[in-house]
Design a protein around this motif. Structure first.
Motif, PDB file in Angstrom:
ATOM      1  N   MET A  63       0.859  -1.190   0.000  1.00 32.19           N
ATOM      2  CA  MET A  63       0.000   0.000   0.000  1.00 32.19           C
ATOM      3  C   MET A  63       0.895   1.239   0.000  1.00 32.19           C
ATOM      4  SD  MET A  63      -2.691   1.385   2.860  1.00 32.19           S
ATOM      5  CE  MET A  63      -3.670  -0.106   2.830  1.00 32.19           C
ATOM      6  N   CYS A  64       0.443   2.287  -0.624  1.00 27.77           N
ATOM      7  CA  CYS A  64       1.158   3.552  -0.751  1.00 27.77           C
ATOM      8  C   CYS A  64       1.320   4.185   0.634  1.00 27.77           C
ATOM      9  CB  CYS A  64       0.383   4.478  -1.678  1.00 27.77           C
ATOM     10  SG  CYS A  64       1.032   6.151  -1.690  1.00 27.77           S
ATOM     11  N   VAL A  65       2.583   4.511   0.995  1.00 25.39           N
ATOM     12  CA  VAL A  65       2.842   5.075   2.323  1.00 25.39           C
ATOM     13  C   VAL A  65       2.157   6.438   2.483  1.00 25.39           C
ATOM     14  CG1 VAL A  65       5.026   6.215   1.652  1.00 25.39           C
ATOM     15  CG2 VAL A  65       4.665   5.487   4.023  1.00 25.39           C
ATOM     16  N   ILE A  66       2.033   7.200   1.390  1.00 24.45           N
ATOM     17  CA  ILE A  66       1.396   8.516   1.481  1.00 24.45           C
ATOM     18  C   ILE A  66      -0.073   8.364   1.885  1.00 24.45           C
ATOM     19  CG2 ILE A  66       0.603  10.495   0.103  1.00 24.45           C
ATOM     20  CD1 ILE A  66       3.202  10.111  -1.583  1.00 24.45           C
ATOM     21  N   ARG A  67      -0.784   7.428   1.209  1.00 25.46           N
ATOM     22  CA  ARG A  67      -2.208   7.225   1.524  1.00 25.46           C
ATOM     23  C   ARG A  67      -2.362   6.711   2.950  1.00 25.46           C
ATOM     24  NH1 ARG A  67      -4.725   4.168  -3.794  1.00 25.46           N
ATOM     25  NH2 ARG A  67      -3.468   5.227  -5.350  1.00 25.46           N
ATOM     26  N   ARG A  68      -1.466   5.739   3.317  1.00 18.31           N
ATOM     27  CA  ARG A  68      -1.570   5.129   4.653  1.00 18.31           C
ATOM     28  C   ARG A  68      -1.340   6.182   5.740  1.00 18.31           C
ATOM     29  NH1 ARG A  68       2.168   3.206   7.752  1.00 18.31           N
ATOM     30  NH2 ARG A  68       3.736   2.976   6.125  1.00 18.31           N
ATOM     31  N   ARG A  69      -0.263   6.973   5.569  1.00 21.93           N
ATOM     32  CA  ARG A  69       0.065   7.972   6.596  1.00 21.93           C
ATOM     33  C   ARG A  69      -1.006   9.069   6.655  1.00 21.93           C
ATOM     34  NH1 ARG A  69       5.182   8.999   7.872  1.00 21.93           N
ATOM     35  NH2 ARG A  69       4.236  10.572   9.214  1.00 21.93           N
ATOM     36  N   PHE A  70      -1.540   9.423   5.480  1.00 20.62           N
ATOM     37  CA  PHE A  70      -2.616  10.420   5.478  1.00 20.62           C
ATOM     38  C   PHE A  70      -3.821   9.888   6.245  1.00 20.62           C
ATOM     39  CE2 PHE A  70      -4.827  14.114   3.981  1.00 20.62           C
ATOM     40  CZ  PHE A  70      -6.164  13.717   3.963  1.00 20.62           C
ATOM     41  N   GLY A  71      -4.190   8.649   5.981  1.00 17.53           N
ATOM     42  CA  GLY A  71      -5.338   8.048   6.660  1.00 17.53           C
ATOM     43  C   GLY A  71      -5.142   7.960   8.154  1.00 17.53           C
ATOM     44  N   GLU A  72      -3.935   7.573   8.564  1.00 22.30           N
ATOM     45  CA  GLU A  72      -3.630   7.481   9.992  1.00 22.30           C
ATOM     46  C   GLU A  72      -3.709   8.862  10.650  1.00 22.30           C
ATOM     47  OE1 GLU A  72       0.297   5.858   9.826  1.00 22.30           O
ATOM     48  OE2 GLU A  72      -0.404   3.784   9.473  1.00 22.30           O
ATOM     49  N   ASN A  73      -3.212   9.871   9.914  1.00 26.51           N
ATOM     50  CA  ASN A  73      -3.210  11.241  10.416  1.00 26.51           C
ATOM     51  C   ASN A  73      -4.638  11.761  10.571  1.00 26.51           C
ATOM     52  OD1 ASN A  73      -1.614  13.487  11.206  1.00 26.51           O
ATOM     53  ND2 ASN A  73      -2.074  14.494   9.264  1.00 26.51           N
ATOM     54  N   LEU A  74      -5.457  11.494   9.558  1.00 25.92           N
ATOM     55  CA  LEU A  74      -6.861  11.928   9.600  1.00 25.92           C
ATOM     56  C   LEU A  74      -7.577  11.269  10.777  1.00 25.92           C
ATOM     57  CD1 LEU A  74      -9.359  13.339   8.399  1.00 25.92           C
ATOM     58  CD2 LEU A  74      -9.652  11.336   6.907  1.00 25.92           C
ATOM     59  N   ARG A  75      -7.359   9.976  10.936  1.00 26.51           N
ATOM     60  CA  ARG A  75      -8.022   9.244  12.032  1.00 26.51           C
ATOM     61  C   ARG A  75      -7.608   9.814  13.384  1.00 26.51           C
ATOM     62  NH1 ARG A  75      -8.044   3.007  11.425  1.00 26.51           N
ATOM     63  NH2 ARG A  75      -9.909   3.526  10.247  1.00 26.51           N
ATOM     64  N   ALA A  76      -6.303  10.099  13.531  1.00 24.84           N
ATOM     65  CA  ALA A  76      -5.803  10.617  14.821  1.00 24.84           C
ATOM     66  C   ALA A  76      -6.441  11.980  15.127  1.00 24.84           C
ATOM     67  CB  ALA A  76      -4.283  10.748  14.758  1.00 24.84           C
ATOM     68  N   ILE A  77      -6.526  12.847  14.116  1.00 25.61           N
ATOM     69  CA  ILE A  77      -7.111  14.180  14.348  1.00 25.61           C
ATOM     70  C   ILE A  77      -8.617  14.042  14.615  1.00 25.61           C
ATOM     71  CG2 ILE A  77      -7.624  16.409  13.259  1.00 25.61           C
ATOM     72  CD1 ILE A  77      -4.906  16.179  11.816  1.00 25.61           C
ATOM     73  N   ARG A  78      -9.281  13.169  13.872  1.00 25.61           N
ATOM     74  CA  ARG A  78     -10.719  12.955  14.086  1.00 25.61           C
ATOM     75  C   ARG A  78     -10.969  12.508  15.535  1.00 25.61           C
ATOM     76  NH1 ARG A  78     -13.565   8.445  14.270  1.00 25.61           N
ATOM     77  NH2 ARG A  78     -12.142   7.106  13.076  1.00 25.61           N
ATOM     78  N   LYS A  79     -10.186  11.545  15.993  1.00 21.14           N
ATOM     79  CA  LYS A  79     -10.373  11.024  17.360  1.00 21.14           C
ATOM     80  C   LYS A  79     -10.030  12.094  18.387  1.00 21.14           C
ATOM     81  CE  LYS A  79     -10.179   6.092  16.460  1.00 21.14           C
ATOM     82  NZ  LYS A  79      -9.553   4.777  16.742  1.00 21.14           N
ATOM     83  N   ALA A  80      -8.976  12.876  18.097  1.00 19.96           N
ATOM     84  CA  ALA A  80      -8.601  13.950  19.033  1.00 19.96           C
ATOM     85  C   ALA A  80      -9.732  14.977  19.166  1.00 19.96           C
ATOM     86  CB  ALA A  80      -7.328  14.640  18.542  1.00 19.96           C
ATOM     87  N   ARG A  81     -10.501  15.109  18.091  1.00 12.77           N
ATOM     88  CA  ARG A  81     -11.638  16.040  18.118  1.00 12.77           C
ATOM     89  C   ARG A  81     -12.887  15.385  18.726  1.00 12.77           C
ATOM     90  NH1 ARG A  81      -8.264  19.195  16.318  1.00 12.77           N
ATOM     91  NH2 ARG A  81      -8.525  20.867  14.782  1.00 12.77           N
ATOM     92  N   GLY A  82     -12.790  14.085  19.007  1.00  7.50           N
ATOM     93  CA  GLY A  82     -13.940  13.390  19.577  1.00  7.50           C
ATOM     94  C   GLY A  82     -15.035  13.112  18.553  1.00  7.50           C
ATOM     95  N   PHE A  83     -14.660  13.090  17.273  1.00  9.27           N
ATOM     96  CA  PHE A  83     -15.647  12.823  16.213  1.00  9.27           C
ATOM     97  C   PHE A  83     -15.685  11.313  15.936  1.00  9.27           C
ATOM     98  CE2 PHE A  83     -15.783  16.989  13.475  1.00  9.27           C
ATOM     99  CZ  PHE A  83     -15.903  17.760  14.611  1.00  9.27           C
ATOM    100  N   SER A  84     -16.897  10.787  15.748  1.00  7.17           N
ATOM    101  CA  SER A  84     -17.004   9.430  15.202  1.00  7.17           C
ATOM    102  C   SER A  84     -16.863   9.542  13.681  1.00  7.17           C
ATOM    103  CB  SER A  84     -18.401   8.868  15.530  1.00  7.17           C
ATOM    104  OG  SER A  84     -19.389   9.648  14.839  1.00  7.17           O
TER     105      SER A  84
END
Lengths: 70, 70
Positions: free
Chosen positions: A1-22
């Motif tokens: 899998m493309c590291v750019i897509r993977r890292r972007f997805g991980e980053n988005l998930r971390a920020i979403r969770k930090a914001r308390g968003f489902s």
């Protein structure tokens, strides 16, 4: 899998969770499908910059914050 | 025209010129077609994040630098 897509997805998930968003909450706020958001977070989508801004607006962060250094 | 694409293109062009790169030089360094780069700079392309990283690597800046605040 493309590291750019993977890292972007991980980053988005971390920020979403930090914001308390489902995934449902963020998908609704961004006007996108929850399953699509799941794919983005799993690194399965080569997102466009327009979707980047859409997500950053919905999650209330700068689009730069969603862009991981690689 | 979409303000995101237009501002992204303007930002890319400004950074390219600040680096002293011609379109030909940057297109070659990024391994993309010069005419495609011209479209990106004119705001005619909804770029993907993979192309964003490709361009930032070729122009030797952080991908975050290519993302304008809107």
């Amino acid at each position: 899998m493309c590291v750019i897509r993977r890292r972007f997805g991980e980053n988005l998930r971390a920020i979403r969770k930090a914001r308390g968003f489902s995934q449902e909450h963020l998908a609704h706020a961004a006007g996108i499908d929850r399953s699509y958001l799941g794919k983005v977070e799993r690194g399965e989508v080569n997102l466009t910059i327009e979707k980047l801004y859409l997500l950053s607006k919905a999650i209330r962060c700068s689009p730069k914050d969603l862009i991981p250094e690689i």
